[in-house]
Design an enzyme around this catalytic site. Structure first.
Site, PDB file in Angstrom:
ATOM      1  N   ARG A 142      55.149 144.593  48.574  1.00  0.00           N
ATOM      2  CA  ARG A 142      53.541 145.360  47.989  1.00  0.00           C
ATOM      3  C   ARG A 142      53.163 147.029  47.559  1.00  0.00           C
ATOM      4  O   ARG A 142      53.843 147.140  48.454  1.00  0.00           O
ATOM      5  CB  ARG A 142      53.176 144.719  49.221  1.00  0.00           C
ATOM      6  CG  ARG A 142      52.659 145.344  49.982  1.00  0.00           C
ATOM      7  CD  ARG A 142      51.828 146.561  50.800  1.00  0.00           C
ATOM      8  NE  ARG A 142      51.541 147.056  51.660  1.00  0.00           N
ATOM      9  CZ  ARG A 142      51.554 148.238  52.238  1.00  0.00           C
ATOM     10  NH1 ARG A 142      51.021 149.201  51.003  1.00  0.00           N
ATOM     11  NH2 ARG A 142      51.299 148.773  53.466  1.00  0.00           N
ATOM     12  N   GLU A 241      41.612 146.113  52.518  1.00  0.00           N
ATOM     13  CA  GLU A 241      41.647 146.838  53.233  1.00  0.00           C
ATOM     14  C   GLU A 241      41.131 148.086  51.991  1.00  0.00           C
ATOM     15  O   GLU A 241      39.946 148.706  51.997  1.00  0.00           O
ATOM     16  CB  GLU A 241      42.519 147.748  53.766  1.00  0.00           C
ATOM     17  CG  GLU A 241      42.537 149.254  54.288  1.00  0.00           C
ATOM     18  CD  GLU A 241      43.707 149.102  55.653  1.00  0.00           C
ATOM     19  OE1 GLU A 241      44.129 151.038  55.030  1.00  0.00           O
ATOM     20  OE2 GLU A 241      44.251 148.668  55.907  1.00  0.00           O
ATOM     21  N   ARG A 245      45.482 145.136  46.230  1.00  0.00           N
ATOM     22  CA  ARG A 245      46.732 144.826  46.714  1.00  0.00           C
ATOM     23  C   ARG A 245      47.892 143.955  46.065  1.00  0.00           C
ATOM     24  O   ARG A 245      47.378 141.902  46.067  1.00  0.00           O
ATOM     25  CB  ARG A 245      47.171 144.502  48.745  1.00  0.00           C
ATOM     26  CG  ARG A 245      46.708 145.491  49.707  1.00  0.00           C
ATOM     27  CD  ARG A 245      47.839 146.903  49.979  1.00  0.00           C
ATOM     28  NE  ARG A 245      47.076 147.713  50.966  1.00  0.00           N
ATOM     29  CZ  ARG A 245      47.233 147.115  52.314  1.00  0.00           C
ATOM     30  NH1 ARG A 245      47.695 146.750  52.722  1.00  0.00           N
ATOM     31  NH2 ARG A 245      46.282 148.621  52.394  1.00  0.00           N
ATOM     32  N   CYS A 287      43.180 154.582  53.116  1.00  0.00           N
ATOM     33  CA  CYS A 287      43.880 155.418  54.298  1.00  0.00           C
ATOM     34  C   CYS A 287      44.720 156.418  54.019  1.00  0.00           C
ATOM     35  O   CYS A 287      45.822 155.921  53.278  1.00  0.00           O
ATOM     36  CB  CYS A 287      44.676 154.225  54.860  1.00  0.00           C
ATOM     37  SG  CYS A 287      45.711 155.348  56.584  1.00  0.00           S
ATOM     38  N   THR A 289      48.078 157.449  54.720  1.00  0.00           N
ATOM     39  CA  THR A 289      48.808 157.190  54.825  1.00  0.00           C
ATOM     40  C   THR A 289      49.510 156.515  53.677  1.00  0.00           C
ATOM     41  O   THR A 289      50.881 156.297  54.082  1.00  0.00           O
ATOM     42  CB  THR A 289      48.571 156.046  56.315  1.00  0.00           C
ATOM     43  OG1 THR A 289      48.587 155.018  55.985  1.00  0.00           O
ATOM     44  CG2 THR A 289      48.624 157.352  57.456  1.00  0.00           C
ATOM     45  N   ARG A 296      55.200 149.148  49.653  1.00  0.00           N
ATOM     46  CA  ARG A 296      56.093 149.493  51.330  1.00  0.00           C
ATOM     47  C   ARG A 296      56.430 147.747  51.415  1.00  0.00           C
ATOM     48  O   ARG A 296      56.607 146.564  49.923  1.00  0.00           O
ATOM     49  CB  ARG A 296      55.025 148.512  52.430  1.00  0.00           C
ATOM     50  CG  ARG A 296      55.845 148.425  53.943  1.00  0.00           C
ATOM     51  CD  ARG A 296      55.062 147.745  54.567  1.00  0.00           C
ATOM     52  NE  ARG A 296      55.508 147.638  56.250  1.00  0.00           N
ATOM     53  CZ  ARG A 296      56.418 146.659  56.215  1.00  0.00           C
ATOM     54  NH1 ARG A 296      56.055 145.410  55.636  1.00  0.00           N
ATOM     55  NH2 ARG A 296      56.531 146.217  57.331  1.00  0.00           N
ATOM     56  N   ARG A 324      59.624 146.588  62.975  1.00  0.00           N
ATOM     57  CA  ARG A 324      58.731 146.262  63.768  1.00  0.00           C
ATOM     58  C   ARG A 324      58.252 144.759  63.463  1.00  0.00           C
ATOM     59  O   ARG A 324      59.286 143.894  63.833  1.00  0.00           O
ATOM     60  CB  ARG A 324      57.235 146.550  63.327  1.00  0.00           C
ATOM     61  CG  ARG A 324      56.894 146.399  61.838  1.00  0.00           C
ATOM     62  CD  ARG A 324      55.559 146.576  60.697  1.00  0.00           C
ATOM     63  NE  ARG A 324      54.941 146.080  60.294  1.00  0.00           N
ATOM     64  CZ  ARG A 324      54.360 146.234  59.667  1.00  0.00           C
ATOM     65  NH1 ARG A 324      53.466 147.744  60.122  1.00  0.00           N
ATOM     66  NH2 ARG A 324      53.907 145.640  58.848  1.00  0.00           N
ATOM     67  N   GLU A 329      52.646 145.009  62.826  1.00  0.00           N
ATOM     68  CA  GLU A 329      53.049 146.623  63.301  1.00  0.00           C
ATOM     69  C   GLU A 329      52.796 146.629  65.007  1.00  0.00           C
ATOM     70  O   GLU A 329      51.344 145.460  65.396  1.00  0.00           O
ATOM     71  CB  GLU A 329      52.398 147.863  62.953  1.00  0.00           C
ATOM     72  CG  GLU A 329      52.726 149.330  63.041  1.00  0.00           C
ATOM     73  CD  GLU A 329      52.329 150.197  62.474  1.00  0.00           C
ATOM     74  OE1 GLU A 329      52.352 151.448  62.725  1.00  0.00           O
ATOM     75  OE2 GLU A 329      50.853 150.093  61.529  1.00  0.00           O
TER      76      GLU A 329
END
Length: 371
Positions: A142, A241, A245, A287, A289, A296, A324, A329
């Site tokens: 993604r 978010e 996506r 974000c 990050t 990902r 994970r 997470e």
């Protein structure tokens, strides 16, 4: 850069006096928390009094303020990062703070992300990472994208979210071949559609307090949507978010097919939509990050022997992989199945990121078989 949204700029504005008063309260709370006992977020570590004084009166052209960026981190002192961008300009307007957090999180000394490069997908040197089908349950890749010229959740509003959903739906309606599908609006969704999306594990929720305090769930569920093709191998999430996506996924270990589908989807949607990016930073996200490739790539893989070794996490770390639980997470493994993904997003191309993940997963498979 934001000419396509100038006509809605006025709708984005909020009373500035109120936001500045809010900032003082947020800073008092964050600054008063003891490090590391009461707060050890990256925001806490990076935002000094000197930097705060330097940035407190600044705002973006979309009216974003420092308060919008730190609100979640100041309210939730147990945050890991604690910083969200109010809009794409935040990375420039509040550069000292964002740069400090980005360097610390991504473990880089300088921020110099390369230009996008997905490689030649007609000549990929990888395909199915697990031809036997014994170990890899599923594969997923993604990326996140932001509509250029629109605020992120802290400063967005109902009109902007509805507009973004409309533009995205129009673009998705023209996707060709196996990418073609249907957009499902969360607002007014039928119970049958809702249950099906839950059963497929596609439906995103409004239950993350960190995201909530950053404005992520304002006007919920207005302006949110989920697009997917009939085979459920290509999805687009709208205003979950990030603004967008894009997800490519399928059962088994054929990373080549999953990656090609994603790249084709991105390239088709780029013909209709304009995404926010910044030289040296890559694609801009809500974000920090997720900056850079925003990519990902992951597999759900059965590694009951390797995962029991004390050095399991160190083994993954050396391969720049993150293990994970399969439910996200901070969750535990179920039946020895782990979600294994690439850890690096910034400072490498999309093709390099996918290759790093591919080679790492191959090493994990080799190690598991040797035990």
């Amino acid at each position: 850069m934001y000419k396509n949204y100038c006509n809605q700029l006025e709708q984005q504005k909020q009373p500035q006096q109120e936001k500045m008063s809010d900032l003082a309260e947020l800073w008092t709370r964050l600054n008063g928390a003891k490090y590391p006992d009461e707060c050890k977020s990256l925001l806490k570590q990076c935002l000094t009094q000197e930097m705060f004084d330097q940035l407190k009166d600044k705002k973006t052209s979309l009216n974003g303020t420092l308060a919008d960026c730190i609100r979640s981190g100041a309210k939730n002192l147990d945050s890991g990062v604690g910083l969200y961008a109010c809009d794409p300009e935040a990375y420039t307007t509040f550069k000292p703070l964002f740069d400090a957090v980005i360097k610390m999180y991504h473990k880089v000394d300088t921020i110099n992300h390369p230009k996008p490069d997905f490689g030649d997908i007609s000549k990929l040197d990888f395909g199915d990472l697990d031809p036997s089908g014994d170990m890899i349950v599923s594969t997923r890749v993604r990326v996140g994208r932001s509509h250029d010229g629109y605020s992120f959740p802290p400063c967005s509003n109902k009109e902007a979210r509805v507009d973004m959903l409309k533009k995205t739906e129009e673009a998705c309606s023209q996707l060709p071949g196996e990418l073609a599908g249907k957009m499902y609006h969360l607002q007014g969704m039928s119970k049958a559609d809702e249950q099906q999306l839950i059963d497929d594990h596609f439906l995103f929720k409004n239950d993350d307090r960190f995201l909530g305090d950053a404005g992520g769930y304002a006007d919920w569920p207005v302006g949110r949507g989920i697009f997917h093709n009939p085979k459920k191998t290509f999805l687009v999430w709208v205003n979950e978010e990030d603004h967008l996506r894009f997800i490519s996924m399928q059962m088994g270990g054929n990373l080549g097919e999953v990656y090609k589908r994603l790249v084709n989807g991105i390239q088709e949607l780029e013909k209709k939509l304009t995404f926010a990016k910044k030289d040296g930073y890559g694609y801009l996200t809500f974000c920090p990050t997720n900056l850079g490739t925003t990519c990902r790539a992951s597999v759900h893989i059965k590694i009951p022997k390797l995962s029991k070794l004390p050095e399991f996490k160190d083994f993954c770390e050396k391969l720049n992989l993150q293990p994970r639980g399969i439910h996200g997470e901070h969750t535990e493994s179920v039946g020895g199945v782990y979600d294994i993904s690439n850890k690096r997003r910034l400072g490498l191309t999309e093709y390099e990121a996918i290759q790093e993940m591919r080679k790492g997963v191959e090493e994990i498979i080799k190690k598991e078989k040797s035990l």
